[in-house]
Structure formats: structure tokens, C-alpha cells
Design an enzyme around this catalytic site. Structure first.
Site, PDB file in Angstrom:
ATOM      1  N   TYR A 109     107.875 -83.524 -24.126  1.00  0.00           N
ATOM      2  CA  TYR A 109     107.305 -84.553 -25.005  1.00  0.00           C
ATOM      3  C   TYR A 109     107.768 -85.919 -24.520  1.00  0.00           C
ATOM      4  O   TYR A 109     108.947 -86.102 -24.196  1.00  0.00           O
ATOM      5  CB  TYR A 109     107.769 -84.331 -26.453  1.00  0.00           C
ATOM      6  CG  TYR A 109     107.338 -85.438 -27.385  1.00  0.00           C
ATOM      7  CD1 TYR A 109     106.146 -85.346 -28.094  1.00  0.00           C
ATOM      8  CD2 TYR A 109     108.119 -86.587 -27.542  1.00  0.00           C
ATOM      9  CE1 TYR A 109     105.730 -86.373 -28.926  1.00  0.00           C
ATOM     10  CE2 TYR A 109     107.707 -87.623 -28.369  1.00  0.00           C
ATOM     11  CZ  TYR A 109     106.516 -87.506 -29.059  1.00  0.00           C
ATOM     12  OH  TYR A 109     106.110 -88.526 -29.872  1.00  0.00           O
ATOM     13  N   GLU A 197     101.499 -91.679 -26.517  1.00  0.00           N
ATOM     14  CA  GLU A 197     102.192 -90.387 -26.649  1.00  0.00           C
ATOM     15  C   GLU A 197     101.586 -89.347 -25.720  1.00  0.00           C
ATOM     16  O   GLU A 197     100.363 -89.223 -25.646  1.00  0.00           O
ATOM     17  CB  GLU A 197     102.079 -89.897 -28.101  1.00  0.00           C
ATOM     18  CG  GLU A 197     102.841 -88.614 -28.357  1.00  0.00           C
ATOM     19  CD  GLU A 197     102.645 -88.129 -29.790  1.00  0.00           C
ATOM     20  OE1 GLU A 197     103.619 -88.130 -30.557  1.00  0.00           O
ATOM     21  OE2 GLU A 197     101.512 -87.752 -30.145  1.00  0.00           O
TER      22      GLU A 197
END
Ligand code: ADP
Ligand code: MG
Length: 387
Positions: A109, A197
């Protein structure tokens, strides 16, 4: 403003952030055509909506042949995709991204976010990326590392290394990661993003590093500097009442309750929503007509509230400062005459020209209920909607 994954990947390519080969398709035929250009199987068919959690909701599927692409694109295009981010009503899928299916060794992530608390840019990274990142954040937040960057100094080598070591990257992936993170930061700054993101950022079997997913939110207040982004706006993904409100520079957000409210000033609007809830009712919207609103803006705001079929009562709460009470009253009367009010309206008004404002409302012949103060107003409107 939000954009789709396939659009975010266009920007990633522009900034040399590696992404799989792929293209958007609006029909099954187009999906097959794109699949044919990707140089082999598997390929992945991904629903394009402005919400995450698509994988878990059945909107991301692996196809091993052209026939499977046809079948899966047929299933996904036109489906109503329900994810934890769409709400129970879901979102209809009108396009898919068809891209190379990659061999994933590890899902990470990575995000770059504006952090209001520290007035800095924060890079968040986790070795435990993928579809369960929300659970990681809730249960094992120590697995998400944060690296703060002072935006005046910009990103430095040590920031990148801190993130790279936090991600426990294989040695071969460190250099490409540092490049990727620098490019991502540059994109974040140059496009005035509030969030970029990548979940998952993947390491392939041969240690290559790529963004498999891409999410970007932009600061609406800076959009005037980025005319090229306007073509990315997708009105299908936005609430029609909110789109209408944005045409008149009204800050309107549609909510689930049945008490419509019109307020000047965001702080007063928040307080009004609180007090509606305190009186046992639920707000149907947030609407800040702004400090400098004119009669036309008030009229449009009122019309948009009235267009919501859930609204069973309206509370107008205005503190007349720059927006004078008589101007507000004129706007309300005009809107009511044009649209017709089918629901009870409570008005609490104080401040500049309040007497003139009250007189306009009283003389209008409209069925408006005056309130003496905030709690009186909330109690009255709550009673009217049967809360
Ligand atoms: P969402 O976050 O909305 O669920 P993602 O784009 O992250 O959508 O996709 C969900 C999962 O599907 C990813 O975590 C990854 O495991 C898999 N996936 C997505 N794109 C690809 C791809 N191009 N190749 C292989 N697997 C993929
Ligand atoms: Mg994802």
C-alpha cells in the site's frame, strides 16, 4: 474532484509511475479489442466507478481467453456494483478498464495525502497492502508507516528510503521504488491533489514494481489551474442535486434524513445539522449558501432542497451579516412562488435588516412558521416531520 482509475493511470503514465498496459472500454466489443492488444492472457476486466472495494464487490475479474473477456465484460458492464464505499444502492457500471493481468508476488500500500493536522504532506506505506487495508488500519495500525514531508522543502532521498525500508522491499526494487515515489510526489504537488493512493502497489515475481490500482482526488479550489482535468470529470458518478448546486456555487451535500436546511456559513450549517439531530430528526442535506449569497443563490438553494422527495420539512437558519435578511427573504419568496412549497417551512432569522426580512416573509402570504431561536426552530421542524 474524483476521477476513475483509468484516468488516474493516464496521469501516472505521464509522470512515469509504472502501470500495466491497458485501456478503457465502453462496450463488450471494445473490451475484446483492447484485450487483443495486450499481448496475451490473463487480462483483467475492472469496473470503473468512483468507489473502491470493487474487487470484493465482484467488479474486478480475471479472464484467460478472448471468450472470457467477452463474458466478463458483458457481466460487469451494466451491473450495479455494490461495495462498502457505494452505499447499499450501489453504482451502475458504464465502463471497464481492460488491462494486463500481472503475476503478483506481493501487494503493498502506498499513498500521498495532505495532512491538515500537521500542515504537511504525509506518505503512508504498508507491507500489508491489498483489499484488506481497512482492516489493517483498524486492527494493526502499526503496520502502516507514515513519513511526513514539509511541502516547502519537498521530498528528499531520506523520505524515500524511510518508506522503502518500511515496506521491507527486496534490494532490486529499492531504486525503482524511490523513482516511483518521487514521481508520485511530483504529480501530487503539480496537480494540487488531496490524495494519491496506490492499493495495491505490487512487486512481481521478477521484482518489478507497478501500480495496479490508482486513485486520485483533487482539491476543487485549485481546479481552475488545471483545465486539462475538466475532461476527466464524470457527472454520471456525482449526485445530480450536488451537480446542480455546484453550478450556482452552492456548497450542497445530499444526506439521508428528511429535514431540508438552508444556512449561511459552513459552521452554522454544521451546528444546525447538530441541533436538528438533537431535536430527534435527521438532516436531508448540508447547504451553505455562503456569506455573500444573493437572492438568486438563495432561490436556487431553496429549489434544490425542494427537489429532494425525501424532504418533509425545511428549516431556514440565517444569521444576517453580509447576507442581509431582506435579501434572503426575497430569495425564499421568489423560489416558493416559482416552485410551490409542499412542505412546512420554519424560519429562524437574526441580524442585519431582520425586521425588513420578517416583514417580507409575513406579507408574502406563504405558509412559513417563524421561530424565536435555534432550539425553538429545531423543535418545531422536528415536530412537523413527525420525529
Ligand atoms: P479495488 O481496490 O476497487 O478492489 P483493485 O484495482 O485494487 O480494485 O483490484 C482488486 C484486486 O484485484 C487487487 O488487489 C489485485 O489483487 C487484483 N488485480 C487488480 N488489477 C490487477 C491486474 N492488472 N493484474 C492482476 N491482478 C489484479
Ligand atoms: Mg484497490
Amino acid at each position: 474532484m474524483k476521477i476513475h482509475e483509468y484516468q488516474a493511470k493516464v496521469l501516472f503514465r505521464k509522470y512515469n509511475v509504472p502501470v500495466p498496459k491497458g485501456e478503457v472500454a465502453f462496450t463488450v466489443e471494445e473490451a475484446q479489442k483492447v484485450a487483443g492488444t495486450l499481448g496475451g492472457y490473463p487480462v483483467v476486466v475492472k469496473a470503473q466507478i468512483h468507489a473502491g472495494g470493487r474487487g470484493k464487490g465482484g467488479g474486478v475479474k480475471l479472464a484467460r481467453s478472448l471468450d472470457e473477456v467477452k463474458q466478463l465484460a458483458g457481466e460487469i458492464l451494466g451491473m450495479t456494483l455494490v461495495t462498502h464505499q457505494t452505499g447499499p444502492k450501489g453504482q451502475p457500471v458504464k465502463k471497464v478498464l481492460v488491462e494486463q493481468g500481472l503475476n503478483i508476488a506481493k501487494e503493498l500500500y502506498l499513498s500521498v495525502v495532505a495532512d491538515r493536522a500537521t500542515a504537511q504532506v504525509v506518505i503512508m506505506a504498508s507491507e500489508a497492502g491489498g483489499m484488506d487495508i481497512e482492516a489493517v488500519a483498524a486492527e494493526t495500525p502499526e503496520k502502516i508507516i507514515k513519513v511526513y514531508v514539509n511541502p516547502l522543502n519537498g521530498i528528499q532521498g531520506y523520505h524515500c528510503l524511510q518508506a522503502a525500508y518500511g515496506l521491507n522491499l527486496p534490494a532490486a526494487a529499492v531504486k525503482p521504488f524511490v523513482q516511483l515515489l518521487n514521481n508520485l510526489y511530483k504529480l501530487f504537488i503539480e496537480y494540487d491533489c488531496s490524495l494519491v493512493e496506490i492499493n495495491p502497489l505490487i512487486i512481481t515475481a521478477d521484482d518489478a514494481i507497478l501500480a495496479l490500482d490508482a486513485k486520485i482526488n483533487f482539491d476543487d479550489n485549485a481546479l481552475f489551474r488545471h483545465k486539462d482535468l475538466l475532461e476527466f470529470r464524470d457527472l454520471d458518478e456525482e449526485d445530480p442535486a450536488e451537480v446542480e448546486a455546484s453550478k450556482f456555487n452552492l456548497n450542497y451535500i445530499n444526506l439521508d434524513g428528511n429535514v431540508g436546511n438552508m444556512v449561511n456559513g459552513a459552521g452554522l450549517a454544521m451546528a444546525t445539522m447538530d441541533i436538528i439531530k438533537l431535536a430527534g430528526a435527521e438532516p436531508a442535506n448540508f447547504l451553505d449558501v455562503g456569506g455573500g449569497a444573493n437572492a438568486e443563490m438563495v432561490e436556487n438553494g431553496f429549489r434544490i432542497i425542494l427537489s429532494d422527495p425525501n424532504v418533509k420539512g425545511i428549516l431556514i437558519n440565517i444569521f444576517g451579516g453580509i447576507l442581509r435578511c431582506d435579501v434572503l427573504a426575497e430569495g425564499v419568496v421568489k423560489a416558493a412562488q416559482k416552485t410551490g412549497i409542499k412542505v412546512p417551512v420554519v424560519v429562524r432569522m437574526e441580524g442585519t435588516n431582520v425586521d425588513a426580512g420578517r416583514k417580507i416573509l409575513a406579507d408574502s402570504g406563504l405558509n412559513l412558521t417563524p421561530a424565536v431561536d435555534l432550539s425553538d426552530a429545531a423543535a418545531k421542524v422536528a415536530k412537523m416531520v413527525g420525529a
